[in-house]
Design an enzyme around this catalytic site. Structure first.
Site, PDB file in Angstrom:
ATOM      1  N   ARG A 146       0.830  -1.193   0.000  1.00  0.00           N
ATOM      2  CA  ARG A 146       0.000   0.000   0.000  1.00  0.00           C
ATOM      3  C   ARG A 146       0.874   1.257   0.000  1.00  0.00           C
ATOM      4  O   ARG A 146       2.036   1.227   0.381  1.00  0.00           O
ATOM      5  CB  ARG A 146      -0.918   0.023   1.235  1.00  0.00           C
ATOM      6  CG  ARG A 146      -1.995  -1.037   1.251  1.00  0.00           C
ATOM      7  CD  ARG A 146      -2.820  -0.952   2.526  1.00  0.00           C
ATOM      8  NE  ARG A 146      -1.986  -1.082   3.712  1.00  0.00           N
ATOM      9  CZ  ARG A 146      -1.585  -0.078   4.481  1.00  0.00           C
ATOM     10  NH1 ARG A 146      -1.952   1.174   4.184  1.00  0.00           N
ATOM     11  NH2 ARG A 146      -0.823  -0.285   5.539  1.00  0.00           N
TER      12      ARG A 146
ATOM     13  N   HIS B  54      -9.114  -5.653  13.016  1.00  0.00           N
ATOM     14  CA  HIS B  54      -8.055  -6.152  12.142  1.00  0.00           C
ATOM     15  C   HIS B  54      -7.489  -7.410  12.794  1.00  0.00           C
ATOM     16  O   HIS B  54      -6.510  -7.373  13.524  1.00  0.00           O
ATOM     17  CB  HIS B  54      -6.970  -5.088  11.971  1.00  0.00           C
ATOM     18  CG  HIS B  54      -5.935  -5.451  10.955  1.00  0.00           C
ATOM     19  ND1 HIS B  54      -4.600  -5.164  11.106  1.00  0.00           N
ATOM     20  CD2 HIS B  54      -6.041  -6.080   9.765  1.00  0.00           C
ATOM     21  CE1 HIS B  54      -3.926  -5.594  10.048  1.00  0.00           C
ATOM     22  NE2 HIS B  54      -4.777  -6.158   9.224  1.00  0.00           N
TER      23      HIS B  54
ATOM     24  N   THR C  96      -2.179 -14.766  10.096  1.00  0.00           N
ATOM     25  CA  THR C  96      -2.777 -15.658   9.103  1.00  0.00           C
ATOM     26  C   THR C  96      -2.374 -17.106   9.359  1.00  0.00           C
ATOM     27  O   THR C  96      -3.198 -18.018   9.316  1.00  0.00           O
ATOM     28  CB  THR C  96      -2.354 -15.228   7.683  1.00  0.00           C
ATOM     29  OG1 THR C  96      -2.862 -13.920   7.431  1.00  0.00           O
ATOM     30  CG2 THR C  96      -2.903 -16.183   6.646  1.00  0.00           C
TER      31      THR C  96
ATOM     32  N   ASP D 183      -8.275 -11.944   8.325  1.00  0.00           N
ATOM     33  CA  ASP D 183      -7.758 -10.575   8.402  1.00  0.00           C
ATOM     34  C   ASP D 183      -8.729  -9.527   8.927  1.00  0.00           C
ATOM     35  O   ASP D 183      -8.329  -8.661   9.676  1.00  0.00           O
ATOM     36  CB  ASP D 183      -7.281 -10.144   7.012  1.00  0.00           C
ATOM     37  CG  ASP D 183      -6.436  -8.888   7.041  1.00  0.00           C
ATOM     38  OD1 ASP D 183      -5.585  -8.760   7.952  1.00  0.00           O
ATOM     39  OD2 ASP D 183      -6.627  -8.014   6.174  1.00  0.00           O
TER      40      ASP D 183
ATOM     41  N   ARG E  87       2.559 -11.909  -2.152  1.00  0.00           N
ATOM     42  CA  ARG E  87       1.259 -12.269  -1.597  1.00  0.00           C
ATOM     43  C   ARG E  87       0.544 -13.289  -2.468  1.00  0.00           C
ATOM     44  O   ARG E  87       0.829 -13.434  -3.657  1.00  0.00           O
ATOM     45  CB  ARG E  87       0.365 -11.021  -1.509  1.00  0.00           C
ATOM     46  CG  ARG E  87       0.861  -9.954  -0.537  1.00  0.00           C
ATOM     47  CD  ARG E  87       0.342 -10.192   0.849  1.00  0.00           C
ATOM     48  NE  ARG E  87       0.755  -9.160   1.782  1.00  0.00           N
ATOM     49  CZ  ARG E  87       0.252  -9.016   2.998  1.00  0.00           C
ATOM     50  NH1 ARG E  87      -0.694  -9.843   3.423  1.00  0.00           N
ATOM     51  NH2 ARG E  87       0.686  -8.068   3.804  1.00  0.00           N
TER      52      ARG E  87
END
Length: 632
Positions: free
Chosen positions: A149, A316, A339, A353, A421
């Site tokens: 991001r 989160h 995760t 998540d 990812r």
């Protein structure tokens, strides 16, 4: 116990049995090398996978839902998602409803394509490459220079006199921009899409609870972007759900365009990710990273849910549920194991998540998972490793060309990025919890990767300490992960997700405190980082040790053991635990050879906690400062 080779064959066979195509079955039966028997050329267009047609009689679940509904006869596979339509002609935009946005140019709209159609489009358009992953061909994309991001380029429109002006926690995370800047960027995005002949539109839901879910629309330029959100969000089950779809929010992703006027607009770069909550629209410019779509909507859920009546808590965290219906939450920043640890072969995964907590319990926001692939192996993370197959999508993972011309993912090569990812629909996890909702959590686990090596592998928190550590959101960065870092550096991220909080962190802490008290939830701090010394001296906790700590929490063993209070941090540390041993490891001081250095480092970290928490003093309904570490 089944060998890894046998498991691979079993999975290949099972997928073959799901197909009505006899040729696929014969291939699986002959694949004794446990690799795809189909030969691939070097051209991406030759990688055409077979469209499987599931036979429900062959679909079984390893884990039955704790819900009263029996989902065992309801198949969930790629072919269960089929609400696709391709609309052509001059009225195509109007027929889908994007004409209300001002988008009227494209004559072809690809609306909620199936997984197979998405794959075909990706290959035909040359949007990436096909990797020969161990469990099936997987499409891969490279997102260019943005492999994560771009938080400095995220903006919220400050509409004067609005509800958001009053409630948003404006600052470096929620950067304000003007309605005028947004309008210019919006017009630029609309003009760009009106110059295109085709567009990809995806209508979906965020939130498994229909009481509070939000209807989300994405407008994209490329098939792989629709593939990403198809993996990540809750997919409609019937065409009726998306007929006359009236979205609560729309994301227009014009990632191939940049904001050349960023300096005049008062932005930080030519990249712009801008949300206008009042207008229910966001625009994205200049970044191809898939996670901007996902986390942008998560930020909005962090606004909408606490503002609802009654207020709900967005989180989160990952979550799973045991066979007796006991729900657990796992909070943690990137690299702490959130995760990995929630993907438990003995428990059903709710989500990895993003979740909400309402009057009925826990619910997943998403319909898929987005896992890191760095150093991914079947031994250490079997569920994630086996989820990498057809319909998953790899991002920024280095591919290695084999002698036969196939491209295989190399999860240990991080020359592109350490943030490689994989996104995949949640049904890629065999024992996922199909309702995506469960009861109120019995245990709440805060994960931290303490590179200073002074936090114990597991400790029990009082309610006040739980709020202190929730607001602190501590983990550590280690040398080599970022430029300029030569020693462990603390990373405090409020509520374990400061980058996505639209309200002040204490708003979420107050909600969590209320829910924990009401439902008698217990909080634990689990260190997945270093023991026996700081990074460079000590060693990283083994996954086996961390698993043993988690298991002891979830089966109730940890709660029944004897505890000793940590004199600096104040939490309770178990004296012994099964599979972990006595306090040589459980008490971090005992694991250090240099006891004096342990005390120095412990006090140093405690001081960092205290310093960080100063900004939360006298904020919220309760001042949680009193529950932090004691520094003389």
């Amino acid at each position: 116990m089944m060998s890894s080779q046998s498991r691979r064959f079993s999975l290949v066979l099972r997928r073959a049995l799901e197909s009505s195509q006899r040729t696929t079955l014969l291939k699986a039966l002959s694949a004794r090398s446990f690799t795809t028997s189909q030969q691939h050329s070097n051209k991406p267009t030759s990688h055409v996978s077979i469209a499987l047609k599931p036979n429900p009689s062959f679909i079984t679940r390893k884990y039955k839902s704790t819900s009263a509904i029996d989902y065992s006869t309801t198949p969930r596979s790629r072919d269960d998602y089929n609400v696709s339509s391709t609309i052509t002609g001059k009225d195509s935009c109007q027929n889908v409803g994007i004409d209300t946005l001002g988008i009227t140019g494209p004559s072809t709209i690809y609306h909620n394509l199936t997984f197979q159609e998405l794959f075909d489009h990706e290959v035909k358009n040359g949007e990436g490459k096909v990797a020969s992953a161990e469990y099936g061909d997987t499409f891969t994309v490279d997102t260019g220079k943005f492999t994560g991001r771009s938080p400095n380029d995220k903006w919220l429109v400050l509409n004067k006199g609005s509800e958001t002006e009053e409630n948003i926690d404006w600052g470096s995370i929620n950067q304000p921009t003007s309605p005028e800047v947004f309008d210019e960027l919006y017009e630029k995005a609309i003009k760009h899409f009106n110059s295109k002949e085709k567009a990809y539109v995806f209508d979906c839901f965020c939130g498994a609870s229909k009481k509070t879910h939000k209807k989300i629309r994405f407008v994209h330029e490329m098939a792989w972007q629709q593939h990403f959100v198809t993996n990540m969000f809750i997919r409609p089950e019937t065409k009726e759900e998306i007929e006359n779809f009236d979205p609560d929010f729309t994301v227009i992703n014009a990632c191939s365009q940049v904001d050349e006027d960023w300096e005049r607009h008062g932005l930080n770069s030519e990249v712009a990710v801008v949300f206008n909550i009042e207008k229910k629209v966001a625009v994205i410019f200049g970044t191809w990273y898939g996670g901007e779509n996902k986390k942008g909507i998560f930020s909005l859920m962090n606004y909408w849910l606490p503002m609802s009546d009654p207020p709900q808590l967005p989180m989160h965290c990952s979550s799973n549920v045991g066979k007796d219906g006991d729900t657990a939450l796992f909070f943690g920043l990137s690299g702490t194991g959130k995760t990995t640890l929630s993907a438990d072969p003995h428990r059903a995964l709710i989500g990895d998540d993003e979740h909400g907590w309402d009057e009925d319990g826990i619910f997943n926001f998403e319909g898929g998972c987005y896992a890191k692939t760095i150093n991914l192996t079947e031994k250490t993370e079997p569920d994630i490793y086996r989820a990498v197959h057809t319909d998953a999508m790899l991002e920024n993972v280095v591919l290695k060309e084999e002698p036969d011309g196939k491209l295989t993912p190399d999860y240990f090569d991080v020359s592109k990025t350490q943030n490689g990812r994989v996104s995949y629909p949640i049904f890629h996890i065999d024992n996922y919890h199909e309702p995506q909702m469960a009861g109120h959590p019995k245990n709440i686990i805060f994960l931290t990767c303490d590179a200073f090596g002074v936090l114990p592998p597991v400790s029990k928190l009082s309610p006040g300490q739980a709020m202190y550590h929730f607001i602190s959101g501590y983990t550590a960065k280690i040398a080599g992960t970022e430029r300029g870092i030569t020693e462990p550096t603390p990373n405090f991220s409020a509520c374990f997700g400061a980058a996505f909080l639209t309200l002040h962190p204490t708003r979420y802490a107050d909600l969590l405190a209320d829910k924990m008290e009401k439902h008698d939830s217990h909080a634990w701090l689990v260190n997945t980082g270093w023991s026996g010394g700081s990074y460079g001296v000590g060693s990283r906790m083994s996954i086996q040790t961390t698993r043993a700590c988690i298991d002891s929490i979830l089966d109730g063993t940890a709660a029944q053991t004897e505890f000793k209070e940590d004199t600096t941090f104040g939490f309770e540390v178990p004296v012994s635990l099964p599979e972990v041993g006595d306090d040589h490891l459980l008490n971090p001081r005992n694991a250090w050879d240099d006891k004096e250095q342990y005390y120095v480092t412990s006090k140093k970290l405690a001081g960092m906690f205290v310093k960080n928490f100063e900004k939360f003093h006298d904020m919220g309904s309760t001042d949680y400062t009193q529950y932090g570490p004691k520094v003389e």
